[in-house]
Design a protein around this motif. Structure first.
Motif, PDB file in Angstrom:
ATOM      1  N   GLY B 285     -12.075   8.783  10.139  1.00 38.59           N
ATOM      2  CA  GLY B 285     -10.883   9.542   9.765  1.00 38.59           C
ATOM      3  C   GLY B 285      -9.793   8.676   9.157  1.00 38.59           C
ATOM      4  N   GLY B 286      -9.860   7.376   9.439  1.00 39.29           N
ATOM      5  CA  GLY B 286      -8.886   6.471   8.861  1.00 39.29           C
ATOM      6  C   GLY B 286      -7.496   6.612   9.477  1.00 39.29           C
ATOM      7  N   TYR B 287      -6.572   6.064   8.756  1.00 41.04           N
ATOM      8  CA  TYR B 287      -5.199   5.942   9.238  1.00 41.04           C
ATOM      9  C   TYR B 287      -4.618   7.255   9.758  1.00 41.04           C
ATOM     10  CZ  TYR B 287      -0.333   4.441   9.233  1.00 41.04           C
ATOM     11  OH  TYR B 287       0.946   4.139   9.601  1.00 41.04           O
ATOM     12  N   HIS B 288      -4.855   8.319   8.987  1.00 39.86           N
ATOM     13  CA  HIS B 288      -4.224   9.578   9.352  1.00 39.86           C
ATOM     14  C   HIS B 288      -4.798  10.201  10.616  1.00 39.86           C
ATOM     15  CE1 HIS B 288      -1.518   9.747   6.085  1.00 39.86           C
ATOM     16  NE2 HIS B 288      -2.465   9.709   5.168  1.00 39.86           N
ATOM     17  N   ALA B 289      -5.994   9.806  10.987  1.00 33.86           N
ATOM     18  CA  ALA B 289      -6.626  10.426  12.151  1.00 33.86           C
ATOM     19  C   ALA B 289      -6.409   9.631  13.428  1.00 33.86           C
ATOM     20  CB  ALA B 289      -8.129  10.581  11.888  1.00 33.86           C
ATOM     21  N   MET B 290      -5.615   8.555  13.307  1.00 35.50           N
ATOM     22  CA  MET B 290      -5.442   7.697  14.476  1.00 35.50           C
ATOM     23  C   MET B 290      -4.636   8.374  15.585  1.00 35.50           C
ATOM     24  SD  MET B 290      -5.280   3.858  13.034  1.00 35.50           S
ATOM     25  CE  MET B 290      -3.728   3.625  13.618  1.00 35.50           C
ATOM     26  N   GLY B 310     -14.080   2.513   6.726  1.00 35.96           N
ATOM     27  CA  GLY B 310     -15.320   3.097   6.241  1.00 35.96           C
ATOM     28  C   GLY B 310     -15.744   2.562   4.887  1.00 35.96           C
ATOM     29  N   VAL B 311     -14.801   2.274   4.036  1.00 32.86           N
ATOM     30  CA  VAL B 311     -15.132   1.822   2.690  1.00 32.86           C
ATOM     31  C   VAL B 311     -15.838   0.477   2.731  1.00 32.86           C
ATOM     32  CG1 VAL B 311     -14.208   1.206   0.448  1.00 32.86           C
ATOM     33  CG2 VAL B 311     -13.180   3.073   1.757  1.00 32.86           C
ATOM     34  N   HIS B 312     -15.348  -0.408   3.553  1.00 29.24           N
ATOM     35  CA  HIS B 312     -15.922  -1.750   3.597  1.00 29.24           C
ATOM     36  C   HIS B 312     -16.892  -1.943   4.747  1.00 29.24           C
ATOM     37  CE1 HIS B 312     -13.610  -3.697   0.358  1.00 29.24           C
ATOM     38  NE2 HIS B 312     -12.783  -2.689   0.597  1.00 29.24           N
ATOM     39  N   ARG B 313     -17.223  -0.840   5.401  1.00 28.24           N
ATOM     40  CA  ARG B 313     -18.158  -0.906   6.517  1.00 28.24           C
ATOM     41  C   ARG B 313     -17.700  -1.908   7.556  1.00 28.24           C
ATOM     42  NH1 ARG B 313     -22.048   1.188   7.333  1.00 28.24           N
ATOM     43  NH2 ARG B 313     -22.637   2.900   5.999  1.00 28.24           N
ATOM     44  N   LEU B 367      -8.304   7.844   1.156  1.00 27.69           N
ATOM     45  CA  LEU B 367      -9.693   7.954   0.731  1.00 27.69           C
ATOM     46  C   LEU B 367     -10.494   9.060   1.433  1.00 27.69           C
ATOM     47  CD1 LEU B 367     -11.154   6.448  -1.447  1.00 27.69           C
ATOM     48  CD2 LEU B 367     -12.211   5.036   0.308  1.00 27.69           C
ATOM     49  N   PRO B 368     -10.397   9.149   2.739  1.00 31.04           N
ATOM     50  CA  PRO B 368     -11.193  10.195   3.406  1.00 31.04           C
ATOM     51  C   PRO B 368     -10.902  11.567   2.824  1.00 31.04           C
ATOM     52  CG  PRO B 368     -10.236   8.709   5.026  1.00 31.04           C
ATOM     53  CD  PRO B 368      -9.645   8.333   3.703  1.00 31.04           C
ATOM     54  N   GLU B 369      -9.621  11.805   2.594  1.00 27.81           N
ATOM     55  CA  GLU B 369      -9.205  13.105   2.094  1.00 27.81           C
ATOM     56  C   GLU B 369      -9.745  13.330   0.679  1.00 27.81           C
ATOM     57  OE1 GLU B 369      -4.923  15.097   1.015  1.00 27.81           O
ATOM     58  OE2 GLU B 369      -5.041  13.079   1.858  1.00 27.81           O
ATOM     59  N   LEU B 427      -9.183   7.833  -7.373  1.00 29.63           N
ATOM     60  CA  LEU B 427      -9.809   6.640  -6.838  1.00 29.63           C
ATOM     61  C   LEU B 427      -8.851   5.453  -6.909  1.00 29.63           C
ATOM     62  CD1 LEU B 427     -13.530   6.537  -7.914  1.00 29.63           C
ATOM     63  CD2 LEU B 427     -12.566   6.747  -5.625  1.00 29.63           C
ATOM     64  N   TRP B 428      -8.169   5.389  -8.053  1.00 30.31           N
ATOM     65  CA  TRP B 428      -7.245   4.272  -8.231  1.00 30.31           C
ATOM     66  C   TRP B 428      -6.164   4.308  -7.167  1.00 30.31           C
ATOM     67  CZ3 TRP B 428      -2.018   4.758 -10.035  1.00 30.31           C
ATOM     68  CH2 TRP B 428      -1.389   3.510 -10.240  1.00 30.31           C
ATOM     69  N   ARG B 429      -5.669   5.518  -6.916  1.00 39.16           N
ATOM     70  CA  ARG B 429      -4.624   5.649  -5.907  1.00 39.16           C
ATOM     71  C   ARG B 429      -5.131   5.300  -4.501  1.00 39.16           C
ATOM     72  NH1 ARG B 429      -0.849  10.607  -5.444  1.00 39.16           N
ATOM     73  NH2 ARG B 429      -2.632  11.078  -4.139  1.00 39.16           N
ATOM     74  N   ALA B 430      -6.356   5.713  -4.255  1.00 37.55           N
ATOM     75  CA  ALA B 430      -6.922   5.486  -2.924  1.00 37.55           C
ATOM     76  C   ALA B 430      -7.100   4.003  -2.647  1.00 37.55           C
ATOM     77  CB  ALA B 430      -8.253   6.214  -2.805  1.00 37.55           C
ATOM     78  N   PHE B 431      -7.528   3.293  -3.652  1.00 38.46           N
ATOM     79  CA  PHE B 431      -7.810   1.873  -3.431  1.00 38.46           C
ATOM     80  C   PHE B 431      -6.581   1.005  -3.637  1.00 38.46           C
ATOM     81  CE2 PHE B 431     -12.105   3.402  -3.966  1.00 38.46           C
ATOM     82  CZ  PHE B 431     -12.781   2.644  -3.037  1.00 38.46           C
ATOM     83  N   GLU B 432      -5.572   1.583  -4.241  1.00 36.30           N
ATOM     84  CA  GLU B 432      -4.384   0.833  -4.631  1.00 36.30           C
ATOM     85  C   GLU B 432      -3.793   0.068  -3.439  1.00 36.30           C
ATOM     86  OE1 GLU B 432       0.105   2.075  -6.000  1.00 36.30           O
ATOM     87  OE2 GLU B 432      -1.189   3.287  -4.765  1.00 36.30           O
TER      88      GLU B 432
END
Ligand SMILES: Cc1cc2nc3c(=O)[nH]c(=O)nc-3n(C[C@H](O)[C@H](O)[C@H](O)COP(=O)(O)OP(=O)(O)OC[C@H]3O[C@@H](n4cnc5c(N)ncnc54)[C@H](O)[C@@H]3O)c2cc1C
Ligand SMILES: Cc1cc2nc3c(=O)[nH]c(=O)nc-3n(C[C@H](O)[C@H](O)[C@H](O)COP(=O)(O)OP(=O)(O)OC[C@H]3O[C@@H](n4cnc5c(N)ncnc54)[C@H](O)[C@@H]3O)c2cc1C
Ligand SMILES: Nc1ncnc2c1ncn2[C@@H]1O[C@H](COP(=O)(O)O)[C@@H](O)[C@H]1O
Lengths: 367, 432, 281
Positions: B285-290, B310-313, B367-369, B427-432
């Protein structure tokens, strides 16, 4: 010790064809022996099965086959000797003494070890029964020799005249062949009904060698107070049952399990079950067949609503005949059962019960 | 029994072990409770170990930890049904000690780690499940277990009980896990002779390779596949969002079977014997699901706190670092003679914010979203990319310029200009 | 009263796989458990402890990891735990194992005489059921195998009465202490350790003995050297290929199916006809 199983033979690294030279002293050991197990006037059939197997080993080695018959005087020892000849023994070692009336480890160990030390057989076979295993363990330790338990196959490695004993290991998932190095005799126990029953030749006879027991009753610490035969005990005794009717989760509900009991009653059989059935509390834990339950080797095993998972299978595949009843034609149980009926157990079991009942009724009339 | 500890750690995974080790090493009286038969018996991991996080806890871990291979090559594959396009990065720099990443087998690694924890002086109790937290009003004062006489007390409880963190939820610190916030991963270990692995993957010594996979193998679900080389085995697995599995109605093992049958993957695992099959959840879930991370007498570390990138495992390293930071918080408070109240434990949050953990999680927070709303990243694009590659590589008399035009057209047909631009921007925004 | 219980850590055979190509056992990742039969023996010993305030010592020979097995035994209520571990013990068969264990028990005796030794019926990896009898012989203990019930224990007279599983029935045996008992499965159910027990077990200092501490007198009688038997070959069984003969009838009526089955059964296996007749009458 680099693994958890270091102290048992199967876990060791296979030694391959390790060369070993037998001591001069041990070369004197000659002949194959079978221990004749009997209790309450009846010889255990495994003894005859072992004579059949022992005959083959003795012939390969070009030696005599001996039967060891201990017992109280006046018991049926003479009868057992005669039978042993008929099943292939060349000679019988007869030890008669009142102290041998009932099996006790101390007196039997003494009888057997004295005999071995005197006559020096190279191979000694016993049944892997509770008696045989009890006795073999103490005899081997007393004689300081190797013992391979629960063998399923025996052979002679002609290269060095040694006994190659094969047995299952790791819950039946593997077999291993074990040899005894520079020690004699080479001992093995074999489970009942693993070896074929040899043909009986009523004309065969042999010589009897008598040997005294160097022990008197007062030397024996353990006393037998009583023997309670199984018929008098209201207890499941699956490992020793000749017929077992077993039910699995396919019976669906505890009430339906009554069908299993009904069939068992007609057959005079014991009732067995799979683990889920035991865990559900339909029957007691002493009825579980399988790896974490009992190992059974009945003459007839009727498996009803049982899928045949390997953990169940290892406990019952030693059965002579397996009848499987299952709705699913692809159930694994059909891969190793003798006969199968594909269908609903709720209908087939009552039909089978009725068929057996009728069979017995007509059989009785005919007799 | 009223035995009291400085700290109780629930769970003997990467997070719990890091926390228990760090505190015990500092001389605190630590109790660690694990429900598995032994530490590691219930843990599943791919598994890649990132040396950095562990090094900060046990600097000389390389001396005796059970490590499989150090990784010198990373491949990323985008697959469609028949092919893949990919990148490979291999560097001899990675082949020089001290190595940066290793493959490990969790069951063995966790046993080793737990031994270290015990040697450091913590009391480790296995086969015991913590069933509840002991509350004194709002304050956590200990734990209850499934054993008779099972209540134990401590100044602070660190919940490192993994992704499911039933405890945190029971105590109301954490809401029910949402299927869109967790991935379900299935994994197998296939045994092959060492020499076969080394020749198939072009490595020698203890060097190893990791392949990350995305694309049609997940059948449009959000997720990735992976293949790691161990010493005498390969780990292969695939994970997708639980919500997607539910929607698609695909069984996870069926997905893995299909993946294993892919023409590019099959030859790599050919002849191996499957030894282990496991399924496990990964919090994605990442940051928002914490959930909230600390409070009166408690902190959460590792998967229980959604600390997974999740992106970088990355997961185990975040687990270790969060466990370590939680432990250091307790040590500091003890040294300063301060109670483990919510106010003081807030330092844990500050430490997290200052570390790579929160920085990375914040970076990827969208990213998850984005993935969730844009499944084309897992369906359309892989196919288009593979077709494009095929078109460019196949020699068939068509000139390259026409091929490029056709490729552009195929992308436009599948996604409008606006769609393509939008995707790139997202994608750019997600990885930014 | 002092009881020694011999336990062994074994791989959970349910989870062992055989490599189809190399035919080797794949023990990696297979969890180690306490031999289930040994837990039955331990529970029986602990019940005696509860009744007679016995002191229970658990003893195992194995690799250092076998510590886990001992701690488990301690959590159930054993008082003392001894781990025999030494490279020299490696590769022992049952004869060498019983030699090592017997030496260790002699060593234990020096502190406190031993009245009873318990062992499991057999192990699930070795399956030999010989180590128990081996220990009894070496220590000159009265040997009671396959015990299914301890009927009476008279500490004054130093006598014990047990029921022992025999072929076709149960022997009631009375003997003198010290004795060795191997226990049949299913006669009890293992208790569940409490949290204080778990703490005690985790904290209890184990005694770790190498071959010298175990009082091994003759080093040629332990480990591989002291083992008369060697494994010359390990292989996977050839699977049974014979499939069940499916009973088929024209009608598919259960009654016909049952009748057909009986006919086939008694034709091919006439001995079963006799067997069933005998048992049912
Ligand atoms: C470590 C371990 C140890 C184990 N030890 C044991 C053990 O000792 N013994 C044991 O038995 N298991 C053991 N198991 C469990 C084993 O793996 C299987 O789960 C179990 O044997 C299955 O029992 P079953 O055949 O009754 O049930 P299932 O596998 O559920 O099979 C039920 C069968 O009934 C059939 N059926 C359903 N309805 C009907 C109907 N109306 N008429 C006819 N057939 C029907 C179905 O087709 C199916 O084949 C162990 C497992 C593990 C992991
Ligand atoms: C298939 C897969 C592949 C992965 N690959 C990687 C990778 O390559 N690299 C990487 O860095 N990360 C990877 N991860 C993520 C990584 O495994 C986790 O992030 C990490 O293990 C989290 O550690 P943890 O201590 O928080 O949780 P866990 O390791 O899950 O430990 C939690 C522990 O708590 C115990 N527990 C739970 N509840 C209770 C209770 N009530 N009482 C007592 N004990 C309890 C559990 O038994 C368990 O031992 C992967 C995960 C999966 C599933
Ligand atoms: N290495 C060992 N350490 C302690 N006890 C053992 C060991 N091996 C066997 N035993 C005991 O002997 C019994 C029979 O073992 P086995 O002869 O291997 O079937 C087991 O149930 C244990 O009680």
């Amino acid at each position: 010790m680099n693994d958890t199983t270091a102290s048992t033979p199967p876990a060791k690294k296979p030694a391959g064809r390790r060369k070993f030279e037998l001591d001069e002293r041990l070369k004197a050991y000659k002949g194959v022996w079978v221990f004749i197990e009997h209790e309450r006037g009846a010889a255990h059939p495994v003894s005859w099965e072992l004579l059949g197997e022992g005959r083959k080993l003795a012939d390969k080695l070009g030696v005599e086959l001996g039967a060891v018959v201990p017992g109280a005087p006046g018991e049926d020892t003479q009868k057992f000797c005669a039978e042993a000849f008929q099943y292939g023994a060349d000679l019988c070692y007869l030890i008669e003494d009142p102290a041998l009336a009932e099996y006790r480890n101390q007196s039997y160990t003494r009888a057997l070890t004295d005999l071995v030390n005197k006559y020096q057989p190279e191979i000694l076979l016993l049944g892997a029964t509770t008696l045989g295993r009890d006795l073999a363990g103490s005899v081997a330790t007393t004689l300081q020799t190797g013992l391979t338990a629960d063998c399923t196959e025996l052979n002679i490695d002609m290269e060095n005249r040694s006994l190659a004993a094969t047995r299952p290991t790791f819950g039946g998932s593997l077999l291993c062949t074990i040899v005894t190095l520079n020690y004699r005799p080479q001992m093995a126990t074999v489970r009942p009904r693993v070896m074929a029953m040899p043909a009986r030749d009523e004309t065969r006879t042999g010589r009897i060698v008598e040997h005294p027991l160097a022990l008197v009753e007062t030397d024996i610490v353990t006393k037998v107070l009583e023997f309670i035969p199984d018929e008098r005990r209201d207890q499941a005794n699956l490992p020793f049952a000749d017929i077992i009717v077993a039910g699995g989760r396919g019976m669906k509900r505890p009430e339906n399990f009554q069908l299993i009991w009904d069939l068992a009653k007609v057959l005079g059989a014991e009732v067995g079950a799979t683990r889920p059935v035991v865990q559900a509390g339909w029957v007691g834990a002493d009825r579980q067949v399988g790896q974490s339950g009992k190992t059974v080797r009945p003459k007839l095993y009727i498996a009803v609503g049982i899928s045949g998972a390997v953990q169940h299978r290892v406990g019952m595949e030693g059965s002579d005949v397996v009848i499987a009843i299952n709705q699913d034609p692809n159930a694994p149980i059909f891969d190793f059962a003798t006969y199968g009926i594909v269908g609903n157990a709720m209908q087939i079991v009552p039909a089978l019960t009725e068929a057996f009942r009728q069979h017995l009724a007509t059989a009785k009339l005919a007799s | 029994m009223t035995e009291k500890f400085d700290a109780i750690v629930v769970g003997a995974g990467q997070a719990g072990n890091a926390a228990a080790y760090t505190m015990a090493k500092a001389g605190l009286k630590v109790l660690q409770i694990e429900r598995g038969e032994y530490p590691g018996s219930k843990n599943v991991q791919g598994a890649i170990l990132y040396a950095d996080a562990l090094e900060k806890i046990i600097p000389d871990f390389r001396d005796d930890a059970p490590l499989e291979r150090h990784l010198i090559e990373q491949r990323v594959w985008i697959l469609d049904d028949e092919s893949y396009v990919g990148t490979t990065y291999r560097s001899n720099d990675f082949n020089k000690p001290p190595y940066n990443r290793y493959t490990i087998i969790r069951a063995q690694f966790d046993k080793w780690y737990s031994k270290k924890v015990q040697e450091a002086g913590a009391l480790v109790i296995c086969e015991t499940t913590v069933t509840d937290l002991h509350m004194d009003g709002e304050r956590v004062v200990g734990v209850k277990t499934d054993r008779t006489g099972g209540s134990v007390y401590a100044d602070v409880v660190i919940l490192a009980d993994g992704v499911n963190s039933l405890l945190a939820r029971k105590a109301g610190f954490h809401e029910e896990l949402k299927p869109k916030d967790v991935a379900l991963a299935v994994k197998e270990i296939h045994f092959l002779p060492e020499s076969t692995i080394e020749s198939r993957f072009n490595v020698s010594g203890n060097a190893g390779v990791v392949i990350e996979m995305a694309g049609k193998i997940t059948q449009g679900m959000i997720g990735t596949g992976f293949l790691y080389t161990n010493k005498e085995s390969l780990t292969i697995g695939v994970g997708c969002l639980l919500s997607d599995f539910k929607k698609q109605g695909i069984a996870p093992y069926a997905l893995l079977e299909q993946m294993k049958a892919h023409p590019a993957i099959k030859p790599l695992i050919e002849g191996g014997e499957m030894k282990e099959y496991t399924a496990h959840l990964i919090p994605e879930g990442g940051y928002h699901a914490m959930p909230p991370l600390c409070g009166e007498g408690w902190m959460i570390a590792g998967d229980a706190g959604m600390f997974v990138n999740g992106v970088h495992r990355e997961g185990s390293n975040l687990a270790m670092t969060t466990g370590q930071l939680a432990a250091e918080t307790v040590i500091e408070l003890k040294n300063e003679n301060k109670p483990c109240t919510a106010k003081h434990l807030a330092r844990y949050r500050a430490k997290l914010d200052a570390s790579f953990v929160m920085k990375d999680l914040k970076k990827y927070k969208r990213l998850p979203e984005i993935f969730e709303k844009n499944h084309q990243f897992f369906t359309t694009y892989p196919e288009l990319m593979n077709r494009a590659a095929h078109a460019m590589i196949a020699v068939d008399g068509v000139d390259k310029k026409s091929k490029e035009r056709a490729i552009r057209r195929s992308f436009l047909n599948a996604r409008s200009w606006k769609g393509l631009m939008g995707d790139a921007f997202k994608l750019w925004r997600a990885f930014e | 009263m002092h009881i020694v219980v011999c336990i062994k850590q074994v791989p959970d055979s349910a989870q062992i796989r055989v490599h189809p190509v190399t035919n080797t056992i794949m023990r990696q990742g297979v969890p180690a458990i306490v031999n289930p039969y040994d837990l039955v023996a331990l529970e029986e010993a602990l019940r005696l402890k509860d009744r007679y305030q016995a002191h229970v010592t658990v003893l195992t020979m194995g690799p250092p990891q076998a510590e886990t097995a001992l701690r488990k035994a301690l959590s159930f209520g054993a008082d003392e735990a001894i781990l025999l571990t030494d490279r020299a013990f490696a590769g022992a068969d049952t004869l060498a194992t019983s030699y090592a264990l017997a030496s260790a028990i002699r060593q234990i005796q020096k502190d406190m005489p031993v009245d009873l030794v318990f062992a499991g019926k057999q192990t699930i990896d070795g399956d030999t059921a010989q180590v128990g009898p081996g220990i009894a012989v070496r220590l000159g203990l009265q040997m009671l195998t396959y015990v299914c019930k301890i009927e009476a224990l008279d500490l004054e007279q130093r006598e014990i009465t047990v029921q022992r599983r025999a072929e076709g029935g149960v022997q009631v045996l009375k003997t003198r202490l010290p004795a060795l008992i191997t226990v049949l499965e299913g006669i009890n159910e293992m208790r569940f350790a409490t949290m204080p027990d778990m703490f005690r077990a985790a904290r209890h200092p184990l005694k770790v003995w190498d071959k010298d501490a175990a009082g091994i007198e003759d080093a040629t009688r332990i480990g591989l050297k002291g083992s008369p038997t060697v494994v010359s070959k390990v292989f996977a069984p050839t699977p049974r290929t014979q499939k069940a003969e499916i009973v088929q009838t024209q009608s598919d009526q259960p009654r016909d199916q049952a009748a057909t089955l009986l006919a086939k059964l008694f034709t091919k296996f006439p001995q079963l006809r006799a067997e069933i007749g005998r048992r049912a009458s």
